[in-house]
Design a protein around this motif. Structure first.
Motif, PDB file in Angstrom:
ATOM      1  N   THR A 195      33.757 -73.300  20.901  1.00 19.39           N
ATOM      2  CA  THR A 195      33.184 -71.818  21.444  1.00 19.39           C
ATOM      3  C   THR A 195      34.169 -70.474  20.706  1.00 19.39           C
ATOM      4  N   HIS A 196      33.392 -69.588  20.135  1.00 15.11           N
ATOM      5  CA  HIS A 196      34.493 -68.912  19.154  1.00 15.11           C
ATOM      6  C   HIS A 196      35.589 -68.630  20.251  1.00 15.11           C
ATOM      7  N   ALA A 197      35.744 -67.643  21.450  1.00 18.01           N
ATOM      8  CA  ALA A 197      36.533 -67.444  22.307  1.00 18.01           C
ATOM      9  C   ALA A 197      37.989 -68.568  23.035  1.00 18.01           C
ATOM     10  N   LEU A 198      36.928 -69.834  22.792  1.00 20.52           N
ATOM     11  CA  LEU A 198      38.104 -70.045  22.939  1.00 20.52           C
ATOM     12  C   LEU A 198      39.481 -70.469  21.728  1.00 20.52           C
ATOM     13  N   HIS A 199      38.947 -70.570  20.475  1.00 16.04           N
ATOM     14  CA  HIS A 199      39.812 -69.996  19.519  1.00 16.04           C
ATOM     15  C   HIS A 199      40.875 -68.935  19.714  1.00 16.04           C
ATOM     16  N   TYR A 200      39.822 -67.918  19.861  1.00 17.06           N
ATOM     17  CA  TYR A 200      40.144 -66.552  19.261  1.00 17.06           C
ATOM     18  C   TYR A 200      40.508 -65.429  20.177  1.00 17.06           C
ATOM     19  N   GLY A 201      40.171 -65.884  21.536  1.00 12.86           N
ATOM     20  CA  GLY A 201      40.590 -65.257  22.125  1.00 12.86           C
ATOM     21  C   GLY A 201      39.842 -64.077  22.308  1.00 12.86           C
ATOM     22  N   SER A 202      38.353 -64.169  21.641  1.00  6.84           N
ATOM     23  CA  SER A 202      37.389 -63.143  22.109  1.00  6.84           C
ATOM     24  C   SER A 202      36.934 -62.876  22.941  1.00  6.84           C
ATOM     25  N   GLY A 203      36.931 -62.977  24.200  1.00  8.63           N
ATOM     26  CA  GLY A 203      36.633 -62.235  25.221  1.00  8.63           C
ATOM     27  C   GLY A 203      37.124 -61.375  26.231  1.00  8.63           C
ATOM     28  N   ILE A 204      35.430 -60.783  26.964  1.00 10.55           N
ATOM     29  CA  ILE A 204      35.358 -59.655  27.451  1.00 10.55           C
ATOM     30  C   ILE A 204      36.014 -59.724  29.213  1.00 10.55           C
ATOM     31  N   PHE A 205      36.111 -59.370  29.899  1.00 17.21           N
ATOM     32  CA  PHE A 205      35.964 -59.663  31.364  1.00 17.21           C
ATOM     33  C   PHE A 205      36.432 -58.567  32.462  1.00 17.21           C
ATOM     34  N   GLU A 206      36.123 -59.064  34.150  1.00 16.32           N
ATOM     35  CA  GLU A 206      36.125 -58.236  34.698  1.00 16.32           C
ATOM     36  C   GLU A 206      36.251 -59.507  36.112  1.00 16.32           C
ATOM     37  N   GLY A 207      37.306 -57.924  36.899  1.00 18.16           N
ATOM     38  CA  GLY A 207      37.780 -58.577  38.353  1.00 18.16           C
ATOM     39  C   GLY A 207      37.053 -57.600  38.679  1.00 18.16           C
ATOM     40  N   ILE A 208      36.370 -57.937  39.652  1.00 13.89           N
ATOM     41  CA  ILE A 208      35.206 -57.297  41.391  1.00 13.89           C
ATOM     42  C   ILE A 208      35.440 -57.835  42.623  1.00 13.89           C
ATOM     43  N   ARG A 209      35.734 -57.063  43.255  1.00 15.04           N
ATOM     44  CA  ARG A 209      35.866 -57.750  44.439  1.00 15.04           C
ATOM     45  C   ARG A 209      34.506 -57.207  45.470  1.00 15.04           C
ATOM     46  N   CYS A 210      34.048 -58.480  46.120  1.00 20.84           N
ATOM     47  CA  CYS A 210      32.865 -57.403  47.108  1.00 20.84           C
ATOM     48  C   CYS A 210      33.430 -57.717  48.693  1.00 20.84           C
ATOM     49  N   TYR A 211      33.496 -57.417  49.495  1.00 17.15           N
ATOM     50  CA  TYR A 211      33.661 -57.030  50.378  1.00 17.15           C
ATOM     51  C   TYR A 211      33.143 -57.409  51.790  1.00 17.15           C
ATOM     52  N   ASN A 212      33.162 -58.060  53.232  1.00 16.95           N
ATOM     53  CA  ASN A 212      32.345 -57.447  54.515  1.00 16.95           C
ATOM     54  C   ASN A 212      32.524 -56.527  55.130  1.00 16.95           C
ATOM     55  N   THR A 213      31.673 -55.580  54.722  1.00 11.97           N
ATOM     56  CA  THR A 213      32.232 -54.027  55.592  1.00 11.97           C
ATOM     57  C   THR A 213      31.173 -54.359  56.595  1.00 11.97           C
ATOM     58  N   LYS A 214      31.603 -53.226  57.179  1.00  5.90           N
ATOM     59  CA  LYS A 214      31.286 -53.322  58.947  1.00  5.90           C
ATOM     60  C   LYS A 214      30.123 -52.726  58.783  1.00  5.90           C
ATOM     61  N   SER A 215      29.882 -51.947  57.655  1.00  5.06           N
ATOM     62  CA  SER A 215      28.700 -50.847  58.186  1.00  5.06           C
ATOM     63  C   SER A 215      27.650 -51.462  57.219  1.00  5.06           C
ATOM     64  N   SER A 216      27.610 -52.334  56.196  1.00  5.95           N
ATOM     65  CA  SER A 216      26.290 -52.487  55.748  1.00  5.95           C
ATOM     66  C   SER A 216      26.619 -54.389  55.242  1.00  5.95           C
ATOM     67  N   GLY A 217      27.193 -55.782  55.867  1.00  5.13           N
ATOM     68  CA  GLY A 217      27.275 -56.555  55.058  1.00  5.13           C
ATOM     69  C   GLY A 217      28.362 -56.222  54.024  1.00  5.13           C
ATOM     70  N   PRO A 218      27.975 -57.853  53.235  1.00  9.21           N
ATOM     71  CA  PRO A 218      28.511 -57.688  51.749  1.00  9.21           C
ATOM     72  C   PRO A 218      28.075 -56.672  51.199  1.00  9.21           C
ATOM     73  N   ALA A 219      29.317 -56.133  50.582  1.00  8.24           N
ATOM     74  CA  ALA A 219      29.540 -55.012  49.397  1.00  8.24           C
ATOM     75  C   ALA A 219      30.343 -54.910  47.910  1.00  8.24           C
ATOM     76  N   ILE A 220      29.273 -54.619  46.944  1.00  8.06           N
ATOM     77  CA  ILE A 220      30.556 -54.779  45.638  1.00  8.06           C
ATOM     78  C   ILE A 220      31.532 -53.174  45.686  1.00  8.06           C
ATOM     79  N   PHE A 221      32.271 -53.727  45.352  1.00  6.83           N
ATOM     80  CA  PHE A 221      33.604 -52.570  45.445  1.00  6.83           C
ATOM     81  C   PHE A 221      33.414 -51.852  44.279  1.00  6.83           C
ATOM     82  N   ARG A 222      33.431 -50.692  44.199  1.00  8.73           N
ATOM     83  CA  ARG A 222      32.981 -49.695  42.455  1.00  8.73           C
ATOM     84  C   ARG A 222      32.418 -50.811  41.484  1.00  8.73           C
ATOM     85  N   LEU A 223      31.096 -51.622  41.406  1.00  9.11           N
ATOM     86  CA  LEU A 223      30.667 -51.983  40.686  1.00  9.11           C
ATOM     87  C   LEU A 223      30.532 -51.231  39.311  1.00  9.11           C
TER      88      LEU A 223
END
Ligand code: PPE
Length: 325
Positions: free
Chosen positions: A27-55
């Protein structure tokens, strides 16, 4: 901690079993670092259950990063968004961390990637406190790294590219080797930049300062959220060059990041910051941030995307802790 198996991982449009989420070693990305990623949190909110923050903002940054690297992403924004929600639901997660990754896939090697497909995967898992549970309350001990963050016009800092993280790894390994929780990198001009995986804020005389986007920092979503929250609480926030020594004489310093959330720093290079523990302003911002992500206060900025509709949430069976094998 080794990976705990999850049920499903999304790969190129399909939810596959954990064991089947594999790629080829060429895979190309394994050799040259050609990847783009995100890190996102989902929280179990009081008001509406699991909700993704700033998706939307995270996905927008991913599309922006892909554009910078001329990587055409073969999914519409809405399909991508739905896929993120599907991954959380397929694993029946409440609090979790999502990791979308777009990368140059398997076709041929050689730096020029145009013939390689742009593959997309979205995994989710449970990720606790990044710098430890204690850190949130008591703060962390960090050092200024001997490594600088990348210079402008070398690696674009606004793109969240996997390749940037080789620099982060240098910073983090050096810190760990010397007994620190994290390192703070300076930019090539010697100004404060960011942690290996966090943005940074300083507080002095009740005013907040954070390095500007032109200073090779990642445009952090948490950074942006904290700037808004701080304004709402009546604080002035300056985005400006930060000389290294202002770290030592700050009343408070804290990290922000999806994984790190809002983490106080209690010492830098063994110099105690303020009173050597979480400061008053950091605590105020932390409280407001946690109340927001927990759905304890109204979602005034529309930052939370519920995973389930109200009806589906009401019908959803309660999640029970997995039995320990
Ligand atoms: N700077 C860097 C270098 C960085 O990696 C992150 C996030 C941030 C700033 C904060 O950005 P944001 O999450 O949008 O507020 N780091 C991610 C990855 C950490 C990891 O070890 O993996 C994260 O927090 O998800």
């Amino acid at each position: 901690m080794p990976f705990e198996e999850v049920k499903k991982i999304w790969m190129n449009g399909r939810l596959v079993d954990f064991a089947d989420a594999k790629i080829h070693v060429l895979t190309h990305a394994l050799h040259y670092g050609s990847g783009i990623f995100e890190g996102i949190r989902c929280y179990n909110t009081k008001s509406s259950g699991p909700a993704i923050f700033r998706l939307d903002e995270h996905l927008r940054r991913l599309y922006d990063s892909c554009k910078i690297y001329r990587m055409p992403l073969p999914y519409t924004f809405d399909d991508f968004k739905q896929a993120c929600l599907d991954v959380v639901a397929a694993n029946n997660f409440e609090d979790c961390y999502l990791r979308p990754l777009a990368y140059r896939g398997f076709h041929s090697l050689g730096v020029y990637p145009a013939a390689c497909p742009v593959d997309l995967t979205i995994a989710a898992w449970k990720w606790g406190k990044y710098l430890g549970v204690e850190a949130i309350e008591h703060g962390v001990d960090v050092r200024v790294s001997s490594w600088s963050r990348m210079a402008p016009n070398t690696f674009p800092a606004m793109a969240k590219a996997t390749a940037n993280y080789m620099n982060s790894i240098l910073i983090r390994e050096e810190a760990a080797a010397d007994g620190y929780a994290e390192g703070i990198a300076l930019d090539v001009n010697g100004y404060v930049c960011e942690g290996s995986g966090e943005n940074i804020f300083l507080v002095r005389d009740g005013k907040l300062t954070t390095p500007p986007l032109g200073g090779s920092v990642l445009p952090g979503i948490t950074r942006d959220s904290v700037i808004r929250i701080a304004h709402d609480l009546g604080f002035e926030v300056l985005e400006t060059l930060v000389p290294r020594e202002s770290l030592y004489i700050a009343d408070e310093v804290f990290f922000t990041g999806t994984a790190a959330e809002v983490t106080p720093i209690r010492s830098i290079d063994r110099i105690s910051i303020g009173e050597g523990r979480r400061g008053r302003v950091t605590e105020m911002i932390q409280k407001e941030y946690f109340a927001y992500i927990g759905g304890e206060i109204p979602d005034r900025y529309n930052w939370l995307t519920p995973v389930y509709t109200e009806k589906a949430q009401a019908r959803r069976p309660k999640v029970v802790a997995a039995a320990v094998r």
